[in-house]
Scaffold this motif. Structure first.
Motif, PDB file in Angstrom:
ATOM      1  N   PRO A 183       0.880  -1.234   0.078  1.00 31.79           N
ATOM      2  CA  PRO A 183       0.121   0.018   0.140  1.00 31.79           C
ATOM      3  C   PRO A 183       0.803   1.065  -0.317  1.00 31.79           C
ATOM      4  O   PRO A 183       0.916   1.567   1.043  1.00 31.79           O
ATOM      5  N   ASP A 184       1.141   1.890  -1.220  1.00 33.24           N
ATOM      6  CA  ASP A 184       2.250   2.852  -1.184  1.00 33.24           C
ATOM      7  C   ASP A 184       2.032   2.838  -2.502  1.00 33.24           C
ATOM      8  O   ASP A 184       1.728   2.516  -3.937  1.00 33.24           O
ATOM      9  N   PRO A 185       2.168   4.319  -3.474  1.00 34.07           N
ATOM     10  CA  PRO A 185       1.963   5.171  -4.291  1.00 34.07           C
ATOM     11  C   PRO A 185       3.020   5.301  -5.271  1.00 34.07           C
ATOM     12  O   PRO A 185       3.165   4.366  -6.373  1.00 34.07           O
ATOM     13  N   ASP A 186       4.676   4.417  -4.618  1.00 28.38           N
ATOM     14  CA  ASP A 186       5.297   3.787  -5.723  1.00 28.38           C
ATOM     15  C   ASP A 186       5.286   2.372  -6.147  1.00 28.38           C
ATOM     16  O   ASP A 186       5.581   2.459  -7.675  1.00 28.38           O
ATOM     17  N   SER A 187       4.527   1.769  -5.581  1.00 28.02           N
ATOM     18  CA  SER A 187       3.958   0.478  -6.106  1.00 28.02           C
ATOM     19  C   SER A 187       2.607   0.375  -7.116  1.00 28.02           C
ATOM     20  O   SER A 187       2.427  -0.144  -7.667  1.00 28.02           O
ATOM     21  N   PHE A 188       2.401   1.483  -7.350  1.00 27.96           N
ATOM     22  CA  PHE A 188       1.259   2.331  -8.304  1.00 27.96           C
ATOM     23  C   PHE A 188       2.274   3.044  -9.568  1.00 27.96           C
ATOM     24  O   PHE A 188       2.336   2.499 -10.940  1.00 27.96           O
ATOM     25  N   LEU A 189       2.578   3.807  -9.392  1.00 28.48           N
ATOM     26  CA  LEU A 189       3.281   4.883  -9.982  1.00 28.48           C
ATOM     27  C   LEU A 189       4.728   4.202 -10.923  1.00 28.48           C
ATOM     28  O   LEU A 189       4.892   4.194 -12.050  1.00 28.48           O
ATOM     29  N   TYR A 190       5.168   3.806 -10.342  1.00 30.53           N
ATOM     30  CA  TYR A 190       6.541   3.857 -10.654  1.00 30.53           C
ATOM     31  C   TYR A 190       6.814   2.236 -11.428  1.00 30.53           C
ATOM     32  O   TYR A 190       7.335   2.545 -12.943  1.00 30.53           O
ATOM     33  N   PRO A 191       5.446   1.108 -11.425  1.00 33.10           N
ATOM     34  CA  PRO A 191       5.695  -0.141 -12.985  1.00 33.10           C
ATOM     35  C   PRO A 191       5.137   0.785 -13.763  1.00 33.10           C
ATOM     36  O   PRO A 191       5.714   0.553 -14.370  1.00 33.10           O
ATOM     37  N   MET A 192       4.364   1.516 -14.027  1.00 32.72           N
ATOM     38  CA  MET A 192       3.151   1.673 -14.601  1.00 32.72           C
ATOM     39  C   MET A 192       3.807   2.702 -15.289  1.00 32.72           C
ATOM     40  O   MET A 192       3.348   2.780 -17.117  1.00 32.72           O
ATOM     41  N   CYS A 193       3.954   3.908 -15.249  1.00 31.92           N
ATOM     42  CA  CYS A 193       4.886   5.382 -15.439  1.00 31.92           C
ATOM     43  C   CYS A 193       6.232   5.476 -15.597  1.00 31.92           C
ATOM     44  O   CYS A 193       6.663   5.920 -16.616  1.00 31.92           O
ATOM     45  N   ALA A 194       7.046   5.020 -14.722  1.00 41.07           N
ATOM     46  CA  ALA A 194       8.492   4.545 -15.304  1.00 41.07           C
ATOM     47  C   ALA A 194       9.000   5.098 -16.651  1.00 41.07           C
ATOM     48  O   ALA A 194       7.858   3.489 -17.088  1.00 41.07           O
ATOM     49  N   SER A 195       9.886   5.412 -17.140  1.00 39.77           N
ATOM     50  CA  SER A 195      10.012   4.009 -18.311  1.00 39.77           C
ATOM     51  C   SER A 195      10.641   3.385 -18.706  1.00 39.77           C
ATOM     52  O   SER A 195      10.421   2.465 -19.477  1.00 39.77           O
TER      53      SER A 195
END
Length: 244
Positions: free
Chosen positions: A123-135
């Motif tokens: 339950p952390d924003p990085d676990s949503f945003l980094y996998p899907m949105c980082a290059s």
């Protein structure tokens, strides 16, 4: 993104999905209640297509929207998406595949347009945003790349202040949604029913992906049927593992 009316789309199945206001779902740190999405505006969508040299969609190549096999309600949802995109001028082809065929295409980055449901590991924003949105994200199946977003996501990983860190992820989320490469359609709802003799069960914001069963124990299930069983003390039982 402008062509999509999420309320109409979710009207096909309101019981298990709720409209999103961003990428992060309710209950996850960094979530805020105001909408970060591009609003539904079919007129502007048509104008942008015309400005790009495709008035009414003329000259546009077909776009294939691929998704994994789903239920009748899921198909009705994609038919709504199809109808709304066609209405502004896009030529959309729906493709439904078994997961065994869909998964390799995801990992090979060969799908033109796709739908997936993302479940975070923690339950952390990085676990949503980094996998899907980082290059270089493991779940970036469409090749999205924005150096400003990459910089914010790396900064979020190195920032120690919780308040500052969450604001960094909110800024990254806003940039991603403005680029509109990733277009959230809904947040799935999870529901579970348990017998009255099940104790210690909790359902977290992570849903089915994070069900800790170590503290769950059963009372006397038979007591409802056998009067003698109700005289026996309830004995906690330790359960280990996860439901797949």
């Amino acid at each position: 993104a402008l062509a999509l009316d999420r309320n109409a789309i979710l009207g096909t199945d309101t019981g298990v999905r709720i409209p999103p206001n961003g990428i992060l779902p309710p209950g996850i740190p960094g979530y805020t209640p105001e909408s970060k999405l591009l609003p539904h505006d079919a007129i502007t969508a048509k104008q942008l297509l015309a400005a790009a040299g495709h008035p009414g969609g003329r000259g546009l190549s077909p776009v294939r929207l691929t998704f994994a096999m789903t239920s009748a309600q899921g198909r009705a949802l994609f038919e709504q998406v199809h109808a709304q995109l066609v209405a502004v001028g896009f030529r959309i082809q729906l493709q439904e595949l078994p997961w065994r065929e869909f998964s390799p295409l995801l990992n090979n980055h060969t799908l033109q347009c796709l739908n997936v449901t993302w479940t975070a590991d923690i339950p952390d924003p990085d676990s949503f945003l980094y996998p899907m949105c980082a290059s270089d994200g493991s779940g970036n199946f469409v090749g999205y790349s924005n150096p400003a977003v990459d910089s914010l996501l790396l900064r979020g990983r190195s920032t120690r202040s919780t308040i500052e860190r969450l604001e960094v992820y909110r800024d990254a989320e806003r940039l991603v949604l403005q680029d509109a490469t990733l277009v959230p359609l809904f947040h799935p709802l999870g529901a579970i029913a348990v017998q009255e003799y099940v104790h210690g069960f909790t359902f977290s914001a992570m849903g089915w992906a994070s069900m800790a069963l170590g503290n769950v124990w059963f009372g006397n299930a038979a007591s409802r049927l056998d009067p003698l069983a109700s005289k026996l003390p309830a004995t906690p039982a330790t359960l280990e593992g996860r439901i797949p």
